[in-house]
Design an enzyme around this catalytic site. Sequence first.
Site, PDB file in Angstrom:
ATOM      1  CB  SER A   1      -0.871   0.295   1.092  1.00 56.05           C
ATOM      2  OG  SER A   1      -1.507  -0.960   1.521  1.00 56.05           O
TER       3      SER A   1
ATOM      4  CG  HIS B   1      -3.286  -1.582  -3.787  1.00 60.81           C
ATOM      5  ND1 HIS B   1      -2.369  -2.550  -3.360  1.00 60.81           N
ATOM      6  CD2 HIS B   1      -3.658  -0.932  -2.889  1.00 60.81           C
ATOM      7  CE1 HIS B   1      -2.148  -2.495  -2.215  1.00 60.81           C
ATOM      8  NE2 HIS B   1      -3.106  -1.876  -1.686  1.00 60.81           N
TER       9      HIS B   1
ATOM     10  CG  HIS C   1      -5.189  -7.197  -0.648  1.00 64.35           C
ATOM     11  ND1 HIS C   1      -4.886  -6.476  -1.529  1.00 64.35           N
ATOM     12  CD2 HIS C   1      -4.281  -7.131   0.122  1.00 64.35           C
ATOM     13  CE1 HIS C   1      -3.853  -5.566  -1.354  1.00 64.35           C
ATOM     14  NE2 HIS C   1      -3.463  -6.069  -0.290  1.00 64.35           N
TER      15      HIS C   1
ATOM     16  CE1 TYR D   1      -8.952  -5.542   0.505  1.00 65.28           C
ATOM     17  CE2 TYR D   1      -7.161  -6.707   1.828  1.00 65.28           C
ATOM     18  CZ  TYR D   1      -7.777  -5.513   1.173  1.00 65.28           C
ATOM     19  OH  TYR D   1      -6.923  -4.361   0.611  1.00 65.28           O
ATOM     20  CD  GLU D   2      -8.219  -6.513  -3.867  1.00 62.71           C
ATOM     21  OE1 GLU D   2      -8.413  -5.799  -4.820  1.00 62.71           O
ATOM     22  OE2 GLU D   2      -6.924  -6.973  -3.720  1.00 62.71           O
TER      23      GLU D   2
ATOM     24  CB  ALA E   1       0.478  -1.233   5.178  1.00 64.76           C
TER      25      ALA E   1
ATOM     26  CG  MET F   1      -5.862  -7.275   6.199  1.00 66.94           C
ATOM     27  SD  MET F   1      -7.382  -6.056   5.748  1.00 66.94           S
ATOM     28  CE  MET F   1      -7.520  -5.262   7.415  1.00 66.94           C
ATOM     29  CB  SER F   2      -0.958  -8.796   1.952  1.00 69.83           C
ATOM     30  OG  SER F   2      -0.059  -8.112   2.575  1.00 69.83           O
TER      31      SER F   2
ATOM     32  CG  ASN G   1      -2.486   0.951  11.553  1.00 74.33           C
ATOM     33  OD1 ASN G   1      -2.044   0.487  10.623  1.00 74.33           O
ATOM     34  ND2 ASN G   1      -3.240   0.264  12.414  1.00 74.33           N
TER      35      ASN G   1
ATOM     36  CG  HIS H   1      -7.539   2.436   4.054  1.00 78.75           C
ATOM     37  ND1 HIS H   1      -6.537   1.376   3.797  1.00 78.75           N
ATOM     38  CD2 HIS H   1      -7.775   2.925   2.591  1.00 78.75           C
ATOM     39  CE1 HIS H   1      -6.161   1.344   2.887  1.00 78.75           C
ATOM     40  NE2 HIS H   1      -6.952   2.392   1.953  1.00 78.75           N
TER      41      HIS H   1
HETATM   42  N1  HPA Z   1      -4.671  -4.704  10.721  1.00 79.50           N
HETATM   43  C1  HPA Z   1      -4.681  -5.195   9.684  1.00 79.50           C
HETATM   44  N2  HPA Z   1      -4.192  -4.685   8.415  1.00 79.50           N
HETATM   45  C2  HPA Z   1      -3.559  -3.782   8.336  1.00 79.50           C
HETATM   46  C3  HPA Z   1      -3.543  -2.859   9.569  1.00 79.50           C
HETATM   47  C4  HPA Z   1      -4.212  -3.261  10.800  1.00 79.50           C
HETATM   48  O1  HPA Z   1      -4.166  -2.558  11.893  1.00 79.50           O
HETATM   49  N3  HPA Z   1      -2.822  -1.771   9.188  1.00 79.50           N
HETATM   50  C5  HPA Z   1      -2.467  -1.864   7.948  1.00 79.50           C
HETATM   51  N4  HPA Z   1      -2.727  -3.077   7.568  1.00 79.50           N
END
Ligand code: HPA
Length: 270
Positions: free
Chosen positions: A28, A59, A81, A83-84, A111, A209-210, A233, A245
Amino acid sequence: MIHKINEAAKYIKSEIKSGAETALILGSGLGVLAEEMEDKKIIKYKEIPNFPVSTVQGHLGQFVFGSLNNKQIMAMQGRFHYYEGYSMDEIVLPIRIMHKLGIKNLIITNAAGGININYNPGNFMIIQDHINLMGDNPLRGKNLEEFGPRFPDMSEIYNKELRELTYKIAVQNEIKVVKGVYVGLMGPSYETPAEIRYLRKAGADAVGMSTVPEAITANHMGFNILGISCITNMAAGVLPQPLDHKEVMKIAEEVKLEFSTFIKAILKEV
Ligand code: HPA
């Protein structure tokens, strides 16, 4: 599946002048590196037979072949991903293709949210190991024998030498780096504070998530893998404020130059 992989690899081979030894998956907001490459050849995913198309904001969906620090690189600007809604086969198709193109090293970036309370946004985490909590595995189904064994060993997915080298490079360049375990979840919802407490007890330092599907697949084929998370974060519940996000993208944006310096320094040595 094999037919689909071969067809896509054949198309890419026909488009590029020279191959690459190292592939780079850019997470990301971290696509800046692809912009710095020289003698670029861009291949959009939508041109490639059998290829899924990336849908996430921020992306791009393309391979960039070219050189960075005099090293021939294949970069993925935009990844798929779970989740997509993509299948595991779709998510790891690029990794199978990398093998067909003769690539040996894979640098995966992402990320991630910091679970370890000693981490800070903007830190880079060298992935030491991962926990697969995606609820699926890219190797499920008929084993593709030409790529690797049915039951691959997973004791050292992330290459120890590359991890040590990367740590040394970070220290030399005064880059804030930590070492930790990445846990991969399906998403797309962020975790609950209770889930984060549970993941911390389970030994995870960062959550995302990747990466897990790509790493399992590349490990199956014997790649030298390096994984680096940009801690964008702190994970849910670590700080009082909710997750956003936009904040994730903002931190990724802020650290992108440092990140690219870091990766370039690594590429010099790999
Ligand atoms: N959780 C899951 N995926 C993420 C996060 C998070 O806090 N930050 C960036 N990708």
